[in-house]
Design an enzyme around this catalytic site. Structure first.
Site, short mmCIF file in Angstrom:
data_model
loop_
_atom_site.label_atom_id
_atom_site.label_comp_id
_atom_site.label_asym_id
_atom_site.label_seq_id
_atom_site.Cartn_x
_atom_site.Cartn_y
_atom_site.Cartn_z
N GLY A 8 0.86 -1.19 0.00
CA GLY A 8 0.00 0.00 0.00
C GLY A 8 0.89 1.23 0.00
N ASP A 32 1.97 -1.37 -4.59
CA ASP A 32 0.57 -0.95 -4.67
C ASP A 32 -0.01 -1.51 -5.95
OD1 ASP A 32 -0.98 1.60 -3.03
OD2 ASP A 32 -1.90 0.93 -4.92
N HIS A 174 -8.62 -2.14 18.63
CA HIS A 174 -8.40 -0.79 18.09
C HIS A 174 -9.74 -0.25 17.58
CE1 HIS A 174 -6.20 2.50 16.38
NE2 HIS A 174 -6.40 2.15 15.14
#
Ligand code: APR
Length: 306
Positions: A8, A32, A174
């Protein structure tokens, strides 16, 4: 030279590559699916090297074969939140991306340590572990260090003191049910409860839980990346240099904290083998219940991907 792959090359990925290059600790490959994006950003980072003084290789590519022999693969591929979205709203899209990424990690970097960043973090970390079937010490999610850094920054602001003297701890998933732990947070070794009243602590805890969403509401497109990339770089550095720093991170629990078959944020020791130790804190009833609630939220997500 050691090698780190970052999957990414969006906000989190590219900023992570920049931070890692500036640490000068490993060659870096950024992958990516968008043609030209990782290549262009990698070139830009390489062209800053003479000024910044790093001499590691940084390449951008669309070909996963280039992650071969990576020591660590940081996974940031996936969509980010927009205002009004929770991290869990990203699950359907990001789980598919994670499966593709993991198949490539297994193929090209089977000996690596995986650090997931894509949200919903704990569920994605669990999926990465199940997809690759790597040992649990080689799969971790970056979350708790980011949440703890946010908590610490708010404590320092409230105290009007240096952030360098603040040590804060956030456990759990999270998400909105994360568990900031004032009892395990200190300023120069002084317990938070000795420095501020209960109401102030509650206010700071609330700000910590909402910190990510608050940033999203300002940015409108996309979510935080400066603090997330700082946390990733610190964790990568501890692993590569075998520093054995202790940070909260999302890891697979096998009886620790009384939990099984789940990834959740807990304090861990990070060294060359990855997660070298899970540290079990003694929790009071309130904290233990909060951790259970956080775990329930993560379990719901895990049930969905099953
Ligand atoms: N392989 C590689 N890259 C991919 C893939 C894939 N299969 N699918 C998507 N990507 C890339 C996108 O092309 C994009 O460049 O992932 C990148 C994501 O970048 P951003 O949209 O800028 O998102 P970012 O802010 O970096 O956040 C990424 O991290 O913190 C989490 O919640 C956040 O899930 C999000 C992730």
């Amino acid at each position: 030279m050691t090698k780190v792959a970052v999957i990414g090359s969006g906000n989190v990925g590219a900023t992570t590559v920049q931070r890692l290059a500036e640490l000068n600790i490993a060659d870096i490959v950024m992958v990516d699916i968008v043609e030209g994006l990782p290549q262009g950003k990698a070139m830009d980072i390489v062209q800053a090297a003479p000024i910044m003084g790093y001499d590691v290789d940084v390449i951008g590519t669309n070909d996963y074969a280039n992650i071969n022999d990576s020591d660590i693969v940081v996974v940031t591929a996936g969509i980010a939140r927009k205002p009004g979205m929770s991290r869990d709203d990203l699950l359907a899209t990001n789980i598919k991306i994670t499966q593709q990424v993991c198949a490539n990690i297994e193929k090209y970097a089977p000996g690596s340590i995986i650090m997931t960043v894509t949200n919903p973090l704990d569920i994605i970390t669990y999926a990465a572990l199940r997809c690759t079937q790597f040992d649990r010490n080689r799969v971790m999610g970056m979350s708790g260090l980011l949440d703890s850094s946010r908590f610490a920054s708010f404590i320092a602001k409230e105290m009007n003191c240096s952030v360098r003297d603040v040590n804060a701890m956030v456990l759990g998933g999270h998400g909105d049910a994360m568990v900031p732990l004032p009892e395990y947070s200190t300023v120069s070794g002084i317990a938070l409860s000795k420095l501020m009243d209960e109401e102030t602590i509650e206010k700071i805890v609330g700000r910590t839980i909402n910190a990510g969403a608050h940033i999203v509401s300002h940015l409108k497109e996309g979510s935080a990346f400066y603090a997330p990339s700082a946390a990733i770089a610190a964790m990568v550095e501890s692993i590569l240099k075998d520093t054995k720093r202790i940070f909260p991170a999302s890891v697979f629990l096998n009886g620790e904290y009384g939990m099984h078959d789940i990834c959740l944020g807990v304090p861990v020791k990070l060294g060359r083998k990855g997660v070298e130790e899970i540290i079990e804190l003694e929790l009071n009833i309130r904290e233990a219940e909060a951790l259970q609630r956080s775990a329930s939220a993560v379990r719901e997500g895990i049930a969905k991907i099953r």
